[in-house]
Design an enzyme around this catalytic site. Structure first.
Site, PDB file in Angstrom:
ATOM      1  N   GLU A 236       0.816  -1.220   0.000  1.00 33.43           N
ATOM      2  CA  GLU A 236       0.000   0.000   0.000  1.00 33.43           C
ATOM      3  C   GLU A 236       0.846   1.265   0.000  1.00 33.43           C
ATOM      4  OE1 GLU A 236      -3.757   2.016   2.398  1.00 33.43           O
ATOM      5  OE2 GLU A 236      -2.612   0.415   3.360  1.00 33.43           O
TER       6      GLU A 236
ATOM      7  N   PHE B 285      -8.358   7.439  -0.500  1.00 30.21           N
ATOM      8  CA  PHE B 285      -7.995   8.487   0.451  1.00 30.21           C
ATOM      9  C   PHE B 285      -6.595   9.012   0.155  1.00 30.21           C
ATOM     10  CE2 PHE B 285      -5.537   9.513   4.267  1.00 30.21           C
ATOM     11  CZ  PHE B 285      -6.233  10.613   4.743  1.00 30.21           C
ATOM     12  N   HIS B 286      -5.630   8.106   0.092  1.00 26.35           N
ATOM     13  CA  HIS B 286      -4.249   8.527  -0.133  1.00 26.35           C
ATOM     14  C   HIS B 286      -4.083   9.189  -1.499  1.00 26.35           C
ATOM     15  CE1 HIS B 286      -2.909   6.717   3.544  1.00 26.35           C
ATOM     16  NE2 HIS B 286      -3.423   5.558   3.205  1.00 26.35           N
TER      17      HIS B 286
ATOM     18  N   ARG C 292     -11.918  10.214   5.823  1.00 24.48           N
ATOM     19  CA  ARG C 292     -11.994   8.875   6.421  1.00 24.48           C
ATOM     20  C   ARG C 292     -13.367   8.573   7.023  1.00 24.48           C
ATOM     21  NH1 ARG C 292      -8.127   5.477   4.491  1.00 24.48           N
ATOM     22  NH2 ARG C 292      -6.025   5.925   5.252  1.00 24.48           N
TER      23      ARG C 292
ATOM     24  N   GLU D 203     -12.630   1.421   3.845  1.00 25.49           N
ATOM     25  CA  GLU D 203     -11.766   1.705   4.986  1.00 25.49           C
ATOM     26  C   GLU D 203     -12.175   3.055   5.577  1.00 25.49           C
ATOM     27  OE1 GLU D 203      -7.164   0.961   5.944  1.00 25.49           O
ATOM     28  OE2 GLU D 203      -7.481   2.595   4.514  1.00 25.49           O
TER      29      GLU D 203
END
Length: 282
Positions: free
Chosen positions: A147, A182-183, A212, A241
Site C-alpha cells: 500500500e 484516500f491517499h 476517512r 476503509e
C-alpha cells in the site's frame, strides 16, 4: 466484484466480542471483511476464520511494517531480514484466517522520514525483500498487495506510478499494490487517470472518503473512480476503509481527532449502497 469492509472501524484486534459485527455486515450485503493484523498468532486468526465461514464471509488481512528492527528499505541486512519475517507472519495469519490476500504498507515503518524521497538503493532493497515474501505467500495461495501512503505518513511509496514501478521490479504474479482513494485523493491530480495508468498493477482497492468518514459524503468523485476501475476489468475486492475516534491509539495513528459520523451503521450501510449502485451505473 467482491465488496468488503475493514474492521478497523471498530478495533485493531478482532476478538469474540466483535463477532456480532460480522453478521451485521453480511446482512448489509458485504461479501467479506478485512481483518487488522497487528498482533496475535495464527491460531487466533484460525478461530476467527471459522466464525467468518459460519457467517458466509470471505476475508483479507491487513498489517503494517512496525519498525523495531524491521524495515524493508533499511541498509541494515538484519532489519530487512526482520521485515521479511514480519511479512511471512502476516501471510501465515492470513492463511490461517482463510483469506486470499494480505495487504498494507509493509515497506517502511509509519511516520519515519529521512528528509528526502526514496533512493534507488532503497527501492532495490525493498524489491529484494518483497520478492521472496511473494514467493512465500504464493505457497499458501495468498496474494500480496503493498500500500502506498500519502506523503504525510511515509516517504518511500506515495504515488500510483511509484507503486507500479515497485510491482514491476518485484515481478511476481501474486504481487500488486493497493489503490486507496484516500491517499490518492492527496497524491494524484486525477484518480481516473491514475487508475488507467496503473491498471494491472493494483490487485486490491480501498474505498475511503477524504476525511476517512462515510464514503460518498465528501468531494471524492467516486462515479469517475468506479467508471475507470470497471473499464480496466478489475474484479477483485473493493473494500471500505473508514476510521472513528473511539480507539485512542488508532485515532492517534490516523489523525482522527473529531467524530466523522454519528454511528458505524452510517458508514457500512452508506458505503455498500454507494459501491453497489456506483458499480452498476459505471
Amino acid at each position: 466484484m467482491k465488496f468488503g469492509f475493514n474492521l478497523l472501524l471498530w478495533t485493531s484486534h478482532v476478538r469474540e466480542e466483535h463477532w456480532p459485527i460480522l453478521d451485521k455486515l453480511k446482512a448489509a450485503g458485504y461479501d467479506g471483511v478485512e481483518v487488522p493484523m497487528f498482533e496475535g498468532e495464527p491460531s487466533h486468526y484460525a478461530r476467527l476464520g471459522n466464525r467468518l465461514r459460519d457467517a458466509g464471509l470471505g476475508a483479507t488481512g491487513i498489517g503494517v511494517m512496525p519498525g523495531g528492527g524491521r524495515s524493508a528499505v533499511s541498509a541494515d541486512p538484519a532489519e530487512r531480514a526482520g521485515a521479511l519475517g514480519h511479512i511471512k507472519w502476516l501471510v501465515d495469519c492470513t492463511a490461517a484466517l482463510g483469506g486470499d490476500l494480505a495487504a498494507g504498507p509493509f515497506h517502511q515503518p509509519l511516520g519515519e522520514f529521512t528528509g528526502a524521497g526514496p533512493t534507488a538503493d532503497e527501492k532495490a532493497r525493498c524489491a529484494e525483500v518483497h520478492k521472496p515474501a511473494a514467493h512465500y505467500a504464493a505457497t499458501a495461495g495468498i496474494a500480496l498487495s503493498v500500500e502506498p501512503l500519502n506523503r504525510f505518513e511515509c516517504y518511500f511509496l506515495n504515488t500510483a506510478l511509484a507503486a507500479k514501478a515497485l510491482v514491476d521490479a518485484v515481478g511476481e504474479p501474486n504481487y500488486g499494490f493497493l489503490y486507496d482513494t484516500f491517499h490518492f485523493n492527496i497524491e494524484e491530480k486525477n484518480q481516473a487517470r491514475a487508475i488507467h495508468a496503473t491498471a494491472g498493477a493494483f490487485n486490491h482497492f480501498h474505498i475511503s472518503e477524504n476525511d476517512r468518514g462515510v464514503p460518498g459524503t465528501g468531494p471524492i468523485d467516486f462515479a469517475s473512480v468506479f467508471k475507470a476501475l470497471k473499464a480496466t476489468g478489475y474484479d477483485g475486492w473493493m473494500t471500505v476503509e473508514s476510521f472513528g475516534s473511539a480507539l485512542p491509539d488508532l485515532a492517534a495513528a490516523t489523525r482522527v481527532w473529531r467524530p466523522l459520523f454519528d454511528k458505524p451503521e452510517d458508514v457500512y450501510l452508506g458505503a455498500i449502497k454507494l459501491m453497489k449502485e456506483g458499480w452498476a451505473a459505471a
